[in-house]
Each structure stands twice: as C-alpha cells, then as structure tokens.
Write a protein that holds these residues in place. Structure first.
Motif, PDB file in Angstrom:
ATOM      1  N   PHE A  18      43.710  -2.422 -12.604  1.00  0.00           N
ATOM      2  CA  PHE A  18      42.737  -2.259 -13.732  1.00  0.00           C
ATOM      3  C   PHE A  18      43.542  -1.201 -14.552  1.00  0.00           C
ATOM      4  CE2 PHE A  18      39.446  -3.278 -10.765  1.00  0.00           C
ATOM      5  CZ  PHE A  18      38.744  -4.296 -11.457  1.00  0.00           C
ATOM      6  N   THR A  20      43.587   1.909 -16.324  1.00  0.00           N
ATOM      7  CA  THR A  20      42.739   3.252 -16.414  1.00  0.00           C
ATOM      8  C   THR A  20      43.350   4.372 -17.333  1.00  0.00           C
ATOM      9  OG1 THR A  20      43.928   4.027 -14.192  1.00  0.00           O
ATOM     10  CG2 THR A  20      41.792   2.864 -14.051  1.00  0.00           C
ATOM     11  N   LEU A  25      45.138   1.244 -12.011  1.00  0.00           N
ATOM     12  CA  LEU A  25      44.716   1.357 -10.383  1.00  0.00           C
ATOM     13  C   LEU A  25      44.852  -0.016  -9.744  1.00  0.00           C
ATOM     14  CD1 LEU A  25      42.804   2.880  -8.440  1.00  0.00           C
ATOM     15  CD2 LEU A  25      41.072   1.903  -9.588  1.00  0.00           C
ATOM     16  N   VAL A  27      43.959  -2.491  -7.415  1.00  0.00           N
ATOM     17  CA  VAL A  27      43.243  -2.546  -6.625  1.00  0.00           C
ATOM     18  C   VAL A  27      43.472  -3.600  -5.614  1.00  0.00           C
ATOM     19  CG1 VAL A  27      40.603  -3.425  -6.037  1.00  0.00           C
ATOM     20  CG2 VAL A  27      41.065  -1.826  -7.856  1.00  0.00           C
ATOM     21  N   GLU A  46      35.252  -1.522   3.314  1.00  0.00           N
ATOM     22  CA  GLU A  46      34.651  -0.198   2.902  1.00  0.00           C
ATOM     23  C   GLU A  46      34.213  -0.561   1.159  1.00  0.00           C
ATOM     24  OE1 GLU A  46      34.684   2.791   4.988  1.00  0.00           O
ATOM     25  OE2 GLU A  46      34.624   1.132   6.236  1.00  0.00           O
ATOM     26  N   SER A  47      33.361   0.309   0.926  1.00  0.00           N
ATOM     27  CA  SER A  47      32.769   0.636  -0.425  1.00  0.00           C
ATOM     28  C   SER A  47      34.169   0.648  -1.313  1.00  0.00           C
ATOM     29  CB  SER A  47      31.545   1.362  -0.517  1.00  0.00           C
ATOM     30  OG  SER A  47      31.436   1.467  -1.973  1.00  0.00           O
ATOM     31  N   GLY A  48      34.195   0.009  -2.471  1.00  0.00           N
ATOM     32  CA  GLY A  48      35.290   0.412  -3.446  1.00  0.00           C
ATOM     33  C   GLY A  48      36.629  -0.192  -2.845  1.00  0.00           C
ATOM     34  N   VAL A  49      36.751  -1.143  -2.210  1.00  0.00           N
ATOM     35  CA  VAL A  49      37.860  -1.643  -1.747  1.00  0.00           C
ATOM     36  C   VAL A  49      38.459  -2.876  -2.423  1.00  0.00           C
ATOM     37  CG1 VAL A  49      37.213  -3.269   0.197  1.00  0.00           C
ATOM     38  CG2 VAL A  49      39.211  -1.836   0.466  1.00  0.00           C
ATOM     39  N   GLY A  50      37.356  -3.202  -3.240  1.00  0.00           N
ATOM     40  CA  GLY A  50      37.738  -4.349  -4.073  1.00  0.00           C
ATOM     41  C   GLY A  50      37.274  -5.787  -3.582  1.00  0.00           C
ATOM     42  N   LYS A  51      36.061  -5.764  -3.201  1.00  0.00           N
ATOM     43  CA  LYS A  51      35.565  -7.082  -2.807  1.00  0.00           C
ATOM     44  C   LYS A  51      34.923  -7.662  -3.949  1.00  0.00           C
ATOM     45  CE  LYS A  51      32.371  -5.152   0.208  1.00  0.00           C
ATOM     46  NZ  LYS A  51      32.987  -3.648  -0.160  1.00  0.00           N
ATOM     47  N   SER A  52      34.074  -7.038  -4.816  1.00  0.00           N
ATOM     48  CA  SER A  52      33.573  -7.348  -6.039  1.00  0.00           C
ATOM     49  C   SER A  52      34.781  -7.880  -7.134  1.00  0.00           C
ATOM     50  CB  SER A  52      32.427  -6.558  -6.678  1.00  0.00           C
ATOM     51  OG  SER A  52      31.592  -6.290  -5.969  1.00  0.00           O
ATOM     52  N   THR A  53      35.668  -7.114  -6.969  1.00  0.00           N
ATOM     53  CA  THR A  53      36.959  -7.274  -7.941  1.00  0.00           C
ATOM     54  C   THR A  53      37.481  -8.877  -7.568  1.00  0.00           C
ATOM     55  OG1 THR A  53      37.445  -5.096  -8.062  1.00  0.00           O
ATOM     56  CG2 THR A  53      39.029  -6.720  -8.574  1.00  0.00           C
ATOM     57  N   GLN A  97      25.510  -9.198  -6.767  1.00  0.00           N
ATOM     58  CA  GLN A  97      24.893  -8.079  -6.182  1.00  0.00           C
ATOM     59  C   GLN A  97      23.253  -7.756  -6.827  1.00  0.00           C
ATOM     60  OE1 GLN A  97      28.075  -5.276  -6.466  1.00  0.00           O
ATOM     61  NE2 GLN A  97      27.754  -4.922  -4.283  1.00  0.00           N
ATOM     62  N   HIS A 204      29.037  -6.324   3.993  1.00  0.00           N
ATOM     63  CA  HIS A 204      29.153  -5.020   4.760  1.00  0.00           C
ATOM     64  C   HIS A 204      28.211  -5.488   6.028  1.00  0.00           C
ATOM     65  CE1 HIS A 204      30.555  -1.959   1.973  1.00  0.00           C
ATOM     66  NE2 HIS A 204      29.553  -2.827   0.940  1.00  0.00           N
TER      67      HIS A 204
HETATM   68  N1  LIG Z   1      36.611  -2.439 -14.934  1.00  0.00           N
HETATM   69  C1  LIG Z   1      37.262  -1.623 -14.026  1.00  0.00           C
HETATM   70  N2  LIG Z   1      37.860  -0.727 -14.488  1.00  0.00           N
HETATM   71  C2  LIG Z   1      38.312   0.254 -13.710  1.00  0.00           C
HETATM   72  N3  LIG Z   1      38.320   0.252 -12.393  1.00  0.00           N
HETATM   73  C3  LIG Z   1      37.682  -0.800 -11.717  1.00  0.00           C
HETATM   74  C4  LIG Z   1      36.938  -1.656 -12.450  1.00  0.00           C
HETATM   75  N4  LIG Z   1      36.135  -2.450 -11.692  1.00  0.00           N
HETATM   76  C5  LIG Z   1      36.326  -1.833 -10.649  1.00  0.00           C
HETATM   77  N5  LIG Z   1      37.356  -0.855 -10.496  1.00  0.00           N
HETATM   78  C6  LIG Z   1      37.632  -0.040  -9.321  1.00  0.00           C
HETATM   79  O1  LIG Z   1      38.050  -1.056  -8.316  1.00  0.00           O
HETATM   80  C7  LIG Z   1      37.961  -0.619  -7.146  1.00  0.00           C
HETATM   81  C8  LIG Z   1      37.096  -1.772  -6.518  1.00  0.00           C
HETATM   82  O2  LIG Z   1      36.050  -1.862  -6.841  1.00  0.00           O
HETATM   83  P1  LIG Z   1      34.952  -3.028  -6.595  1.00  0.00           P
HETATM   84  O3  LIG Z   1      33.661  -3.187  -7.256  1.00  0.00           O
HETATM   85  O4  LIG Z   1      35.685  -4.384  -6.203  1.00  0.00           O
HETATM   86  O5  LIG Z   1      34.655  -2.623  -4.739  1.00  0.00           O
HETATM   87  P2  LIG Z   1      33.452  -3.204  -3.795  1.00  0.00           P
HETATM   88  O6  LIG Z   1      34.535  -3.399  -2.592  1.00  0.00           O
HETATM   89  O7  LIG Z   1      32.967  -4.356  -4.221  1.00  0.00           O
HETATM   90  O8  LIG Z   1      32.555  -1.903  -3.431  1.00  0.00           O
HETATM   91  P3  LIG Z   1      31.134  -1.976  -3.048  1.00  0.00           P
HETATM   92  O9  LIG Z   1      31.129  -2.393  -1.607  1.00  0.00           O
HETATM   93  O10 LIG Z   1      30.484  -0.761  -3.198  1.00  0.00           O
HETATM   94  O11 LIG Z   1      30.420  -3.159  -3.738  1.00  0.00           O
HETATM   95  C9  LIG Z   1      36.909   0.772  -7.191  1.00  0.00           C
HETATM   96  O12 LIG Z   1      37.986   1.805  -7.086  1.00  0.00           O
HETATM   97  C10 LIG Z   1      36.348   0.625  -8.599  1.00  0.00           C
HETATM   98  O13 LIG Z   1      36.067   2.031  -9.092  1.00  0.00           O
END
Ligand SMILES: Nc1ncnc2c1ncn2[C@@H]1O[C@H](COP(=O)(O)OP(=O)(O)OP(=O)(O)O)[C@@H](O)[C@H]1O
Ligand SMILES: [Mg+2]
Length: 230
Positions: A18, A20, A25, A27, A46-53, A97, A204
């Motif tokens: 990403f 930034t 960043l 991911v 874990e939360s923030g690890v990149g699953k939604s990405t 979500q 999770h």
């Molecule tokens: N558009 C974006 N620009 C910059 N950083 C981003 C963007 N989208 C996500 N991130 C960052 O990428 C990382 C992964 O985010 P992501 O939403 O994929 O996590 P996740 O595993 O789905 O978390 P959760 O379990 O909380 O849903 C996080 O640090 C988030 O802040």
C-alpha cells in the motif's frame, strides 16, 4: 490425481504494497494458493495481518503489486476493466464483513441485482436459496426491517445466486456475535459445497476453520497452509 481442470483459483507470488506516502506498507509478500472445485478453505490470522486485503485481491476488487491470479481458465489480471467487471460479476461471489445491502430495495430485489446486471434470470434460484437460509417469509422486507443476521443471510444468497465459480467470504464483524457469524458461514459453506463451488473464508473462528477442508494462516505477509500444500 487431481486434474488441472479442477483448479478454480490459483495465485502465485501475490504481493501487495500500500502506498502510504513513505516507503509503502508491504502487507502481502508473495502469497501462493490453489483452490479446487468444491473445496472449502479457511484463512486465519491476527487482526490487521492482511486477510481482507487478500480477499480483495483474490476477488479482483484490488490489483496486486505483483503476482499472478488465474480463475478457472482465465488469467484475470490481463483482462481490461470492462471484461474484468463482467468476469467478477458473473463468476465471483462476495460476502463482506459488512453486508452492503441497498436500503431502498427489498431483500429479494437486493438478491437479484447481480443477476440482473449479468442479464440472467435467477428468480427461481433466488427463491429456493432464500428458502434454504430460512428467509422465505422475508422476501419483501427492506434491510432496515431485518436483523443483522438476516441481512447477512440475504447477502449470502446474493453472493450465490449467479452460481459463481468461487465464493469469497470475510467474517462479519461488529453487530453479529461470533457464534451467529460462524453458524452463518457454516450455512454458506454448505451451500457452496453442494454446488461444487470453491469457497474461501477469512475468519478468526477456530471451530469454523476446523470444519473447512483446508486451513491456512497469514503471518508476516506470507500464507502458510496447515498441510504444507499451497
Ligand atoms: N487502502 C489501504 N491503504 C493503506 N493501508 C491499508 C489499506 N487497506 C489496508 N491497509 C493496511 O493493511 C493491513 C492489513 O489490513 P486488512 O484489512 O487486510 O487486515 P485483516 O487481516 O483483514 O484485519 P481484520 O481481522 O481486523 O479484519 C493493515 O495494517 C491495514 O491498516
Ligand atoms: Mg478484515
């Protein structure tokens, strides 16, 4: 031997950085994953690890920084914008979500929207699916008149109604408690299995993950499959 033709989704070296402002960043650092027809896969982390990405990349909603992605026989990253939208609408089902139902349309109208965009008549299939998720008597309610769990079930039916090749689900957060969320995903997974669709859920929930065919975990930008097979 599993035939090549059974592979519905295959990604190699999927990387996402990403922007930034600074150095970016990173991911995802190179994710490899193969999912076959009828196979149910859970991806944890874990939360923030990149699953939604990862879900957004697999669903072609966002472009990777590098890597390859094939869905059925199509090298999707080489499609133009219009062809990609058509492909996504026709072959990929999403459960996010948050359910993203349109408030001014009824449950049934929401469900039929992707089919209408794709130019196919799925009314009968929609009615059967609504029945199978216990919403036969909620067809004409607007989302505002439905519970959170009911909205999520409507979103699931919407994801399945075009008979996509692959269904991608992100564990709902927020107003649904974990048990409700997991049972809804069990329902969704069962429907996907019946239809021979590939199913990937970001979750999770260990119990939900245990009930899938395969499990993986994202750690430090890399996807580790539990069985060591990508
Ligand atoms: N558009 C974006 N620009 C910059 N950083 C981003 C963007 N989208 C996500 N991130 C960052 O990428 C990382 C992964 O985010 P992501 O939403 O994929 O996590 P996740 O595993 O789905 O978390 P959760 O379990 O909380 O849903 C996080 O640090 C988030 O802040
Ligand atoms: Mg997420």
């Amino acid at each position: 031997m599993v035939q090549q033709a059974d592979i519905i989704l295959e990604t190699r070296g999927l990387r996402k950085v990403f922007d930034t402002g600074g150095e970016g960043l990173e991911v995802l650092k190179g994710v490899d994953l193969v999912v076959r027809a009828g196979e149910l896969v859970a991806i944890m982390g874990e939360s923030g690890v990149g699953k939604s990405t990862l879900l957004h990349l697999l669903g072609t909603l966002d472009l990777p920084t590098a890597g390859q992605l094939r869905i059925a026989d199509t090298d999707v990253l080489n499609l133009g914008d219009q062809a990609l939208s058509r492909f996504r609408n026709r072959h990929i089902g999403f459960v996010f979500q948050f359910h993203y139902l349109l408030p001014e349309f009824t449950a049934l109208e929401n469900v039929l929207l992707p089919a209408r965009v794709a130019g196919v008549d799925r009314r009968q299939e929609a009615l059967e699916l609504m029945d199978s998720v216990g919403l036969a008597d909620r067809l004409h309610h607007r989302p505002g008149a439905l519970s959170g769990g009911e909205c999520q079930r409507v979103a699931m039916v919407r994801a399945l109604v075009t008979e996509p090749l692959v269904v991608l689900a992100d564990e709902p957060s927020g107003n649904l408690d974990e048990a409700t969320s997991a049972s809804l995903h069990q329902l969704l997974a069962g429907l996907a299995r019946e239809r021979g669709q590939a199913f990937v859920v970001m979750t999770h929930d260990r119990t939900l993950a245990q009930s899938m065919d395969r499990r993986g975990r994202i750690e430090a930008g890399v996807l580790h499959m539990e069985d060591g097979v990508i």
